[in-house]
Design a protein around this motif. Structure first.
Motif, PDB file in Angstrom:
ATOM      1  N   GLY A 190       1.956   9.978  -5.290  1.00 44.92           N
ATOM      2  CA  GLY A 190       3.087  10.237  -4.406  1.00 44.92           C
ATOM      3  C   GLY A 190       4.318  10.707  -5.151  1.00 44.92           C
ATOM      4  N   THR A 191       5.413  10.800  -4.435  1.00 41.40           N
ATOM      5  CA  THR A 191       6.664  11.333  -4.990  1.00 41.40           C
ATOM      6  C   THR A 191       7.575  10.270  -5.589  1.00 41.40           C
ATOM      7  OG1 THR A 191       7.704  11.169  -2.813  1.00 41.40           O
ATOM      8  CG2 THR A 191       6.671  13.274  -3.391  1.00 41.40           C
ATOM      9  N   VAL A 192       7.252   9.006  -5.410  1.00 41.25           N
ATOM     10  CA  VAL A 192       8.102   7.934  -5.939  1.00 41.25           C
ATOM     11  C   VAL A 192       8.127   8.009  -7.474  1.00 41.25           C
ATOM     12  CG1 VAL A 192       6.292   6.174  -5.997  1.00 41.25           C
ATOM     13  CG2 VAL A 192       8.668   5.475  -5.719  1.00 41.25           C
ATOM     14  N   SER A 235       4.824   6.667  -1.940  1.00 40.48           N
ATOM     15  CA  SER A 235       3.739   6.279  -2.845  1.00 40.48           C
ATOM     16  C   SER A 235       2.399   6.669  -2.253  1.00 40.48           C
ATOM     17  CB  SER A 235       3.761   4.774  -3.107  1.00 40.48           C
ATOM     18  OG  SER A 235       3.297   4.062  -1.988  1.00 40.48           O
ATOM     19  N   SER A 236       1.430   6.713  -3.129  1.00 36.74           N
ATOM     20  CA  SER A 236       0.059   6.955  -2.728  1.00 36.74           C
ATOM     21  C   SER A 236      -0.827   6.085  -3.603  1.00 36.74           C
ATOM     22  CB  SER A 236      -0.280   8.442  -2.882  1.00 36.74           C
ATOM     23  OG  SER A 236      -1.490   8.730  -2.247  1.00 36.74           O
ATOM     24  N   HIS A 237      -2.104   6.235  -3.462  1.00 34.64           N
ATOM     25  CA  HIS A 237      -3.054   5.332  -4.111  1.00 34.64           C
ATOM     26  C   HIS A 237      -2.824   5.196  -5.626  1.00 34.64           C
ATOM     27  CE1 HIS A 237      -6.758   3.037  -4.080  1.00 34.64           C
ATOM     28  NE2 HIS A 237      -7.089   3.656  -5.192  1.00 34.64           N
ATOM     29  N   GLN A 238      -2.703   6.289  -6.340  1.00 38.23           N
ATOM     30  CA  GLN A 238      -2.586   6.239  -7.800  1.00 38.23           C
ATOM     31  C   GLN A 238      -1.251   5.696  -8.298  1.00 38.23           C
ATOM     32  OE1 GLN A 238      -4.972   6.458  -9.840  1.00 38.23           O
ATOM     33  NE2 GLN A 238      -6.532   7.332  -8.538  1.00 38.23           N
ATOM     34  N   ASN A 239      -0.242   5.592  -7.439  1.00 35.43           N
ATOM     35  CA  ASN A 239       1.034   5.020  -7.851  1.00 35.43           C
ATOM     36  C   ASN A 239       0.923   3.531  -8.158  1.00 35.43           C
ATOM     37  OD1 ASN A 239       2.165   7.332  -5.697  1.00 35.43           O
ATOM     38  ND2 ASN A 239       3.222   7.190  -7.655  1.00 35.43           N
ATOM     39  N   TRP A 293      -7.786  -0.696   7.877  1.00 35.82           N
ATOM     40  CA  TRP A 293      -7.092  -1.907   7.458  1.00 35.82           C
ATOM     41  C   TRP A 293      -6.689  -2.799   8.629  1.00 35.82           C
ATOM     42  CZ3 TRP A 293      -3.473  -2.037   2.698  1.00 35.82           C
ATOM     43  CH2 TRP A 293      -4.132  -1.514   1.575  1.00 35.82           C
ATOM     44  N   SER A 294      -6.565  -2.239   9.808  1.00 35.45           N
ATOM     45  CA  SER A 294      -6.079  -3.000  10.966  1.00 35.45           C
ATOM     46  C   SER A 294      -6.939  -4.200  11.347  1.00 35.45           C
ATOM     47  CB  SER A 294      -5.911  -2.073  12.166  1.00 35.45           C
ATOM     48  OG  SER A 294      -4.884  -1.144  11.899  1.00 35.45           O
ATOM     49  N   PRO A 295      -8.269  -4.143  11.252  1.00 34.94           N
ATOM     50  CA  PRO A 295      -9.062  -5.319  11.639  1.00 34.94           C
ATOM     51  C   PRO A 295      -8.726  -6.572  10.828  1.00 34.94           C
ATOM     52  CG  PRO A 295     -10.476  -3.411  11.492  1.00 34.94           C
ATOM     53  CD  PRO A 295      -9.128  -3.000  10.945  1.00 34.94           C
ATOM     54  N   PHE A 296      -8.230  -6.419   9.615  1.00 35.00           N
ATOM     55  CA  PHE A 296      -7.898  -7.576   8.788  1.00 35.00           C
ATOM     56  C   PHE A 296      -6.910  -8.490   9.508  1.00 35.00           C
ATOM     57  CE2 PHE A 296      -5.098  -9.679   5.748  1.00 35.00           C
ATOM     58  CZ  PHE A 296      -6.013 -10.370   4.980  1.00 35.00           C
ATOM     59  N   ALA A 313       0.803  -1.215   0.000  1.00 35.21           N
ATOM     60  CA  ALA A 313       0.000   0.000   0.000  1.00 35.21           C
ATOM     61  C   ALA A 313       0.836   1.265   0.000  1.00 35.21           C
ATOM     62  CB  ALA A 313      -0.901  -0.005   1.233  1.00 35.21           C
ATOM     63  N   GLY A 314       0.137   2.353  -0.254  1.00 41.29           N
ATOM     64  CA  GLY A 314       0.734   3.674  -0.146  1.00 41.29           C
ATOM     65  C   GLY A 314       0.722   4.150   1.291  1.00 41.29           C
ATOM     66  N   VAL A 315       1.335   5.285   1.516  1.00 48.18           N
ATOM     67  CA  VAL A 315       1.482   5.802   2.875  1.00 48.18           C
ATOM     68  C   VAL A 315       0.164   6.191   3.530  1.00 48.18           C
ATOM     69  CG1 VAL A 315       3.857   6.548   2.518  1.00 48.18           C
ATOM     70  CG2 VAL A 315       2.001   8.129   2.013  1.00 48.18           C
ATOM     71  N   GLU A 316      -0.906   6.287   2.742  1.00 53.29           N
ATOM     72  CA  GLU A 316      -2.198   6.639   3.335  1.00 53.29           C
ATOM     73  C   GLU A 316      -2.834   5.467   4.079  1.00 53.29           C
ATOM     74  OE1 GLU A 316      -3.245   5.085  -0.744  1.00 53.29           O
ATOM     75  OE2 GLU A 316      -1.652   6.306   0.085  1.00 53.29           O
TER      76      GLU A 316
END
Length: 134
Positions: free
Chosen positions: A85-87, A58-62, A39-42, A27-30
């Motif tokens: 993101g910046t990657v 990274s972020s979602h669209q990366n 996401w934690s309950p998973f 995942a991205g940093v978000e």
């Protein structure tokens, strides 16, 4: 009253009980417990092997090809795309390819799982994972 989405369509993978299968969340940093606790309950439901990894910068669209198009057209840091993101796009492509290929090799018993962090992908950060091994 209007249209309502059936409850079964509203469920996401992290809402479901134990997947019982190997699972890779890249995942991205978000998507960290501090920023997005959804996401934690998973991880609390899982009995099988799983890894939750984030890619710094990274972020979602990366995880789509949008960043490739932005780089191709020389628009890095010049777009209004908030979820990019910046990657660097080729680097992100390499990271996703490496981790997905390694995951499938690991699940099929053909290779070992990667240690995180590692020299080949220092931007990949371990968030959570199981102690279970295949």
């Amino acid at each position: 009253m209007g249209y309502q989405i059936p409850p079964v369509l509203c469920r996401l993978f992290f809402d479901l009980p134990d997947a019982k299968k190997p699972f890779l969340m890249l995942a991205g940093v978000e998507h960290t417990p501090a920023v997005d606790p959804s996401w934690s309950p998973f991880s609390t439901n899982e009995s099988g092997w799983y890894q939750w990894l984030n890619v710094t910068g990274s972020s979602h669209q990366n995880f789509a090809d949008l960043d490739d198009w932005v780089d191709l057209h020389g628009l890095k840091n010049k777009t209004i795309t908030l979820l990019l993101g910046t990657v660097w796009a080729p680097r992100m492509n390499y990271i996703v390819k490496m981790f997905v290929e390694t995951f499938f090799g690991f699940v099929l018993g053909e290779e070992q799982w990667l240690k995180i962090p590692n020299e080949a992908s220092p931007e990949v950060v371990y968030i959570n994972g199981s102690a279970y091994t295949l």
